[in-house]
Design a protein around this motif. Structure first.
Motif, PDB file in Angstrom:
ATOM      1  N   ILE A  73      -2.025  -8.614   4.845  1.00 32.07           N
ATOM      2  CA  ILE A  73      -3.120  -9.017   5.740  1.00 32.07           C
ATOM      3  C   ILE A  73      -2.841 -10.385   6.356  1.00 32.07           C
ATOM      4  O   ILE A  73      -3.009 -10.579   7.559  1.00 32.07           O
ATOM      5  CB  ILE A  73      -4.479  -9.005   4.991  1.00 32.07           C
ATOM      6  N   SER A  74      -2.364 -11.334   5.546  1.00 35.53           N
ATOM      7  CA  SER A  74      -2.116 -12.647   6.155  1.00 35.53           C
ATOM      8  C   SER A  74      -0.960 -12.596   7.146  1.00 35.53           C
ATOM      9  O   SER A  74      -0.985 -13.307   8.147  1.00 35.53           O
ATOM     10  CB  SER A  74      -1.955 -13.767   5.128  1.00 35.53           C
ATOM     11  N   GLU A  75       0.018 -11.742   6.919  1.00 39.94           N
ATOM     12  CA  GLU A  75       1.110 -11.579   7.904  1.00 39.94           C
ATOM     13  C   GLU A  75       0.566 -11.045   9.238  1.00 39.94           C
ATOM     14  O   GLU A  75       0.931 -11.529  10.306  1.00 39.94           O
ATOM     15  CB  GLU A  75       2.169 -10.599   7.373  1.00 39.94           C
ATOM     16  N   VAL A  76      -0.281 -10.031   9.139  1.00 44.32           N
ATOM     17  CA  VAL A  76      -0.850  -9.443  10.364  1.00 44.32           C
ATOM     18  C   VAL A  76      -1.711 -10.474  11.099  1.00 44.32           C
ATOM     19  O   VAL A  76      -1.607 -10.626  12.328  1.00 44.32           O
ATOM     20  CB  VAL A  76      -1.692  -8.178  10.049  1.00 44.32           C
ATOM     21  N   LEU A  77      -2.534 -11.208  10.367  1.00 43.71           N
ATOM     22  CA  LEU A  77      -3.404 -12.208  10.991  1.00 43.71           C
ATOM     23  C   LEU A  77      -2.582 -13.325  11.624  1.00 43.71           C
ATOM     24  O   LEU A  77      -2.908 -13.826  12.702  1.00 43.71           O
ATOM     25  CB  LEU A  77      -4.391 -12.790   9.966  1.00 43.71           C
ATOM     26  N   PHE A  78      -1.485 -13.694  10.969  1.00 47.33           N
ATOM     27  CA  PHE A  78      -0.612 -14.738  11.513  1.00 47.33           C
ATOM     28  C   PHE A  78      -0.023 -14.303  12.853  1.00 47.33           C
ATOM     29  O   PHE A  78      -0.015 -15.061  13.831  1.00 47.33           O
ATOM     30  CB  PHE A  78       0.520 -15.049  10.518  1.00 47.33           C
ATOM     31  N   LYS A 136       0.841  -1.198   0.000  1.00 50.08           N
ATOM     32  CA  LYS A 136       0.000   0.000   0.000  1.00 50.08           C
ATOM     33  C   LYS A 136       0.881   1.256   0.000  1.00 50.08           C
ATOM     34  O   LYS A 136       1.877   1.324   0.707  1.00 50.08           O
ATOM     35  CB  LYS A 136      -0.814  -0.024   1.281  1.00 50.08           C
ATOM     36  N   GLU A 137       0.489   2.233  -0.772  1.00 49.12           N
ATOM     37  CA  GLU A 137       1.340   3.419  -0.867  1.00 49.12           C
ATOM     38  C   GLU A 137       1.214   4.336   0.345  1.00 49.12           C
ATOM     39  O   GLU A 137       2.177   4.760   0.934  1.00 49.12           O
ATOM     40  CB  GLU A 137       1.052   4.184  -2.149  1.00 49.12           C
ATOM     41  N   LYS A 197     -15.271 -14.884  15.028  1.00 46.42           N
ATOM     42  CA  LYS A 197     -15.891 -13.567  14.849  1.00 46.42           C
ATOM     43  C   LYS A 197     -14.849 -12.448  14.910  1.00 46.42           C
ATOM     44  O   LYS A 197     -14.859 -11.535  14.083  1.00 46.42           O
ATOM     45  CB  LYS A 197     -16.981 -13.340  15.906  1.00 46.42           C
ATOM     46  N   SER A 198     -13.945 -12.545  15.876  1.00 48.43           N
ATOM     47  CA  SER A 198     -12.963 -11.459  15.988  1.00 48.43           C
ATOM     48  C   SER A 198     -11.942 -11.538  14.856  1.00 48.43           C
ATOM     49  O   SER A 198     -11.430 -10.513  14.412  1.00 48.43           O
ATOM     50  CB  SER A 198     -12.290 -11.454  17.351  1.00 48.43           C
ATOM     51  N   GLU A 199     -11.665 -12.757  14.363  1.00 48.74           N
ATOM     52  CA  GLU A 199     -10.753 -12.854  13.236  1.00 48.74           C
ATOM     53  C   GLU A 199     -11.381 -12.233  11.985  1.00 48.74           C
ATOM     54  O   GLU A 199     -10.720 -11.517  11.231  1.00 48.74           O
ATOM     55  CB  GLU A 199     -10.362 -14.310  12.967  1.00 48.74           C
ATOM     56  N   ASP A 200     -12.695 -12.491  11.807  1.00 48.32           N
ATOM     57  CA  ASP A 200     -13.402 -11.891  10.678  1.00 48.32           C
ATOM     58  C   ASP A 200     -13.434 -10.376  10.779  1.00 48.32           C
ATOM     59  O   ASP A 200     -13.279  -9.674   9.788  1.00 48.32           O
ATOM     60  CB  ASP A 200     -14.845 -12.425  10.610  1.00 48.32           C
ATOM     61  N   PHE A 229     -11.602  -5.393   8.704  1.00 45.63           N
ATOM     62  CA  PHE A 229     -11.028  -4.065   8.908  1.00 45.63           C
ATOM     63  C   PHE A 229      -9.824  -3.855   7.991  1.00 45.63           C
ATOM     64  O   PHE A 229      -9.692  -2.823   7.333  1.00 45.63           O
ATOM     65  CB  PHE A 229     -10.612  -3.865  10.375  1.00 45.63           C
ATOM     66  N   LEU A 230      -8.940  -4.858   7.934  1.00 47.21           N
ATOM     67  CA  LEU A 230      -7.720  -4.720   7.129  1.00 47.21           C
ATOM     68  C   LEU A 230      -8.054  -4.635   5.641  1.00 47.21           C
ATOM     69  O   LEU A 230      -7.455  -3.843   4.901  1.00 47.21           O
ATOM     70  CB  LEU A 230      -6.767  -5.888   7.412  1.00 47.21           C
ATOM     71  N   GLU A 231      -9.032  -5.446   5.222  1.00 50.22           N
ATOM     72  CA  GLU A 231      -9.427  -5.413   3.803  1.00 50.22           C
ATOM     73  C   GLU A 231     -10.043  -4.065   3.436  1.00 50.22           C
ATOM     74  O   GLU A 231      -9.695  -3.478   2.415  1.00 50.22           O
ATOM     75  CB  GLU A 231     -10.400  -6.562   3.497  1.00 50.22           C
ATOM     76  N   SER A 232     -10.912  -3.584   4.316  1.00 53.16           N
ATOM     77  CA  SER A 232     -11.578  -2.305   3.996  1.00 53.16           C
ATOM     78  C   SER A 232     -10.583  -1.139   4.055  1.00 53.16           C
ATOM     79  O   SER A 232     -10.823  -0.078   3.499  1.00 53.16           O
ATOM     80  CB  SER A 232     -12.745  -2.049   4.949  1.00 53.16           C
ATOM     81  N   SER A 233      -9.448  -1.362   4.733  1.00 57.54           N
ATOM     82  CA  SER A 233      -8.431  -0.306   4.792  1.00 57.54           C
ATOM     83  C   SER A 233      -7.494  -0.354   3.592  1.00 57.54           C
ATOM     84  O   SER A 233      -6.597   0.482   3.471  1.00 57.54           O
ATOM     85  CB  SER A 233      -7.611  -0.429   6.076  1.00 57.54           C
TER      86      SER A 233
END
Ligand code: ADP
Ligand code: NI
Length: 206
Positions: free
Chosen positions: A92-97, A2-3, A73-76, A81-85
């Motif tokens: 996103i997968s790094e952050v979720l991991f 992301k820029e 639910k909290s993972e979703d 949130f990350l997708e909409s940002s």
């Protein structure tokens, strides 16, 4: 990648999620973990700043100690949130991991952890030891009404020191983290020594 990304948006999202947590997991825990992680990053001269910062801010979202759902639910919520940002899928997968695996304890370790994972985990663990960690442990113990100490060996906050906190210094991922942990570890050891000395009054025949 992301820029331009808006860290304030991430901060606001986190603040809105922490309301059910104990005050040892408040906004200031998040700030300490973020800043400690950035400090380790600078000293180790490795890792993506953007990933470390976002993952630190989001590391406790959905913590099983506080959530009432099964975790999905909290993972979703976090993923949404990350997708909409507008972050990309890889980020996103790094952050979720990191969010999912950070609490791995007792020597269990995910396979192939990223440098960012190792740095954020060290920062979170550092906040559990030293003077602040000590305060947080008793704060959490009070939050769930655990005993301060049970001489019979039952669950207590003092036992949590043996079960977990005293082990953390040997579980650090980075060299910088290990140096910081060694210093904080001595605070716990000194405190326990004094605690057990004071506890001797219980055994006195008066
Ligand atoms: P985090 O939630 O920050 O990833 P932990 O889940 O390990 O880290 O615990 C957060 C804080 O709560 C730590 O400071 C830890 O010492 C404290 N804590 C967790 N379990 C207990 C317990 N059984 N007794 C006392 N303190 C606890
Ligand atoms: Ni944490």
């Amino acid at each position: 990648m992301k820029e331009h990304h808006d860290i304030h948006k991430v901060e606001s999202f986190v603040m809105g999620c922490l309301t059910e947590y104990d005050s040892g997991h408040d906004w200031w825990h998040i700030v300490r973990v973020r800043n400690t992680a950035l400090k380790i990053m600078k000293s180790e001269k490795t890792g993506s700043r953007m990933l470390i910062e976002v993952a630190s801010l989001l590391h406790d979202i959905g913590d099983s100690k506080f959530r009432k759902d099964d975790g999905r639910k909290s993972e979703d919520l976090l993923k949404g949130f990350l997708e909409s940002s507008g972050y990309d899928d890889n980020f996103i997968s790094e952050v979720l991991f990191i969010n999912k695996n950070i609490s791995f304890s007792g020597g269990k370790r995910p396979e192939n952890p990223s440098k960012e994972f190792m740095i954020v985990q060290d920062a979170d663990r550092l906040d559990a030891i030293g003077a602040i960690g000590l305060a947080r442990a008793f704060n959490y113990g009070g939050f769930v009404n655990n005993m301060i100490y049970d001489p019979a060996g039952g669950p207590s906050t003092i036992r949590h020191f043996d079960d977990k906190l005293l082990k953390l210094k040997d579980l650090m991922n980075t060299e910088t983290g290990a140096i910081m942990a060694a210093d904080r570890h001595t605070v716990l050891v000194k405190f326990l020594e004094q605690f057990y000395n004071e506890w001797e009054i219980v055994k006195e025949k008066l």
